[in-house]
Scaffold this active site. Structure first.
Site, short mmCIF file in Angstrom:
data_model
loop_
_atom_site.label_atom_id
_atom_site.label_comp_id
_atom_site.label_asym_id
_atom_site.label_seq_id
_atom_site.Cartn_x
_atom_site.Cartn_y
_atom_site.Cartn_z
N ASP A 1 -106.78 -76.03 25.23
CA ASP A 1 -107.30 -74.68 25.50
C ASP A 1 -108.68 -74.68 26.15
O ASP A 1 -109.49 -73.76 25.93
CB ASP A 1 -107.36 -73.86 24.20
CG ASP A 1 -106.02 -73.77 23.50
OD1 ASP A 1 -104.99 -73.78 24.20
OD2 ASP A 1 -106.00 -73.70 22.26
N GLY B 1 -89.35 -69.57 22.13
CA GLY B 1 -89.42 -69.49 23.59
C GLY B 1 -89.31 -68.08 24.15
O GLY B 1 -88.65 -67.88 25.18
N SER B 2 -89.96 -67.09 23.51
CA SER B 2 -89.86 -65.72 24.03
C SER B 2 -90.54 -65.60 25.40
O SER B 2 -90.07 -64.86 26.28
CB SER B 2 -90.48 -64.73 23.04
OG SER B 2 -91.86 -64.97 22.88
N GLU C 1 -98.40 -60.69 26.13
CA GLU C 1 -98.18 -62.04 26.66
C GLU C 1 -97.04 -62.04 27.68
O GLU C 1 -97.15 -62.65 28.75
CB GLU C 1 -97.82 -63.01 25.51
CG GLU C 1 -98.98 -63.40 24.64
CD GLU C 1 -98.57 -64.41 23.58
OE1 GLU C 1 -97.64 -65.20 23.85
OE2 GLU C 1 -99.16 -64.41 22.48
N HIS D 1 -102.21 -68.62 25.64
CA HIS D 1 -102.75 -68.72 24.28
C HIS D 1 -102.93 -67.32 23.72
O HIS D 1 -103.34 -66.40 24.46
CB HIS D 1 -104.10 -69.46 24.31
CG HIS D 1 -104.68 -69.72 22.97
ND1 HIS D 1 -104.21 -70.71 22.13
CD2 HIS D 1 -105.69 -69.10 22.29
CE1 HIS D 1 -104.90 -70.70 21.01
NE2 HIS D 1 -105.81 -69.73 21.08
N LEU E 1 -96.55 -77.23 21.46
CA LEU E 1 -97.62 -77.59 20.53
C LEU E 1 -98.20 -78.97 20.73
O LEU E 1 -99.20 -79.32 20.09
CB LEU E 1 -97.10 -77.46 19.08
CG LEU E 1 -96.56 -76.08 18.70
CD1 LEU E 1 -96.10 -76.07 17.25
CD2 LEU E 1 -97.61 -75.00 18.94
N LYS E 2 -97.62 -79.77 21.60
CA LYS E 2 -98.12 -81.12 21.82
C LYS E 2 -99.17 -81.14 22.93
O LYS E 2 -99.14 -80.30 23.84
CB LYS E 2 -96.97 -82.06 22.19
CG LYS E 2 -95.91 -82.21 21.11
CD LYS E 2 -96.45 -82.97 19.92
CE LYS E 2 -95.37 -83.21 18.87
NZ LYS E 2 -95.87 -83.97 17.70
N LEU E 3 -100.08 -82.09 22.84
CA LEU E 3 -101.08 -82.26 23.89
C LEU E 3 -100.43 -82.89 25.12
O LEU E 3 -99.69 -83.87 25.01
CB LEU E 3 -102.22 -83.14 23.39
CG LEU E 3 -103.41 -83.32 24.35
CD1 LEU E 3 -104.13 -82.00 24.56
CD2 LEU E 3 -104.37 -84.38 23.80
#
Length: 344
Positions: free
Chosen positions: A279, A141-142, A308, A238, A219-221
């Protein structure tokens, strides 16, 4: 002889009476009120009362405490009246002010100046409502930390009010707990039985008054119900220049390995809106990072991650300040904070 003596005595009494009533007696000395006495009665007044009397006669005028030459000369030549005089209040030389309400005018001018500054700062002077943010993470979680710290510094007009994760033991969840941010586990699975359903998640977000959802390494949809409940209000970041190297399975070092293997000369992060697929949402912001000849996936990942943290904070700040403008063809643009006619 006795009668002569009585007559002589009567004559002397009459003579004394005539002298007493006919000749004027010396004028009775009067102590002037300016030296500390009232003209009526014998009450002594203090120097402060005398000064107040002078001030009351000079109300509405501008006074100078310096005595004139004529006043000094009159005081020196004034006769002593037989007692020690008390200290007198200094004489004043008064000149009428050209603007009796000068202070009122100054106060009004100052208030007007303050009003102009308030109008410039906030339009109608009202502060914008701080947005309430929910961040989704699956790892360290950066990016979540960068957004949270920017909000604490005032760079983002919002507050992180919830953290959603599919891994309750990840670094992002630990950081949230350490800062008093509620953690919601989603989705429910065999490995994570304490997770909540989509309906319960929606109820939790609505109960917290969440305005925007930010995906930061989740990472989950995202379920369709959540996308429909928050249209144009969910952002993701992303680690590549989408649409290249995006989609299911492209995350973490896998992205950077693919970039280097392809021979691409440039990479960088992309901030985009979230739709029902991986994405494929509309791109909001990007930063270009050159790919060096001898780069490793770890080296490239470090440089991209640095960008990012900056581009995501800038995009979230624009979102919370309502500076996202949608073009007619559906492309989102960020309006400049300093120049409303510039977009990025």
């Amino acid at each position: 002889m006795r009668s002569i003596t009585i007559s002589l005595g009567r004559f002397l009494l009459l003579a004394v009476a005539a002298v007493y009533y006919i000749l004027p007696l010396p004028a009775r000395r009067r102590r002037p009120a300016a030296l500390g006495f009232c003209r009526r009665g014998r009450r002594r007044i203090s120097p402060m009362e005398a000064a107040a009397a002078v001030a009351s006669r000079c109300s509405g005028v501008r006074c100078s405490p310096n005595r004139t030459h004529k006043q000094r000369r009159q005081q020196r030549s004034a006769p002593r009246v037989g007692f020690v005089s008390q200290p007198q209040p200094r004489a004043v030389c008064c000149k009428r002010s050209p603007h009796p309400d000068a202070r009122a005018h100054s106060a009004a001018a100052a208030a007007a100046a303050v009003g102009e500054k308030v109008g410039e700062a906030g339009g109608d002077g009202a502060e914008r409502k701080r947005k309430r943010l929910a961040v989704f993470v699956s790892g360290g979680g950066s990016n979540f930390r960068a957004i949270h710290e920017a909000a604490l510094r005032g760079e983002v007009n919002g507050d992180v009010v919830a953290l959603v994760t599919d891994k309750p033991g990840c670094g992002g969840a630990e950081h949230a707990r350490g800062n008093g941010i509620p953690v919601v586990v989603f989705p429910k699975s065999k490995s994570v039985p304490e997770g909540v359903s989509t309906g319960d998640l929606l109820n939790s977000l609505r109960g917290l008054g969440v305005d925007f959802i930010l995906l930061a390494g989740y990472l989950k949809l995202i379920p369709v119900e959540l996308v429909q409940a928050y249209p144009k209000s969910i952002l993701n970041i992303h680690p590549s220049l989408l649409p290249a190297f995006g989609g299911k399975g492209y995350y973490g070092l896998k992205v950077h390995k693919s970039v280097i293997a392809s021979g691409a000369r440039y990479s960088g992060p992309t901030v985009h809106f979230v739709d029902e697929h991986y994405d494929t949402g509309r791109t909001l912001a990007q930063k270009v990072v050159p790919v060096l000849a001898n780069d490793t996936p770890e080296q490239l990942a470090t440089r991209v991650l640095h960008e990012e943290h900056q581009v995501y904070v800038e995009a979230v700040a624009a979102l919370c300040e309502d500076r996202i403008v949608w073009r007619e063809d559906g492309v989102p643009l960020i309006r400049s904070r300093t120049n409303p006619d510039e977009y990025t």
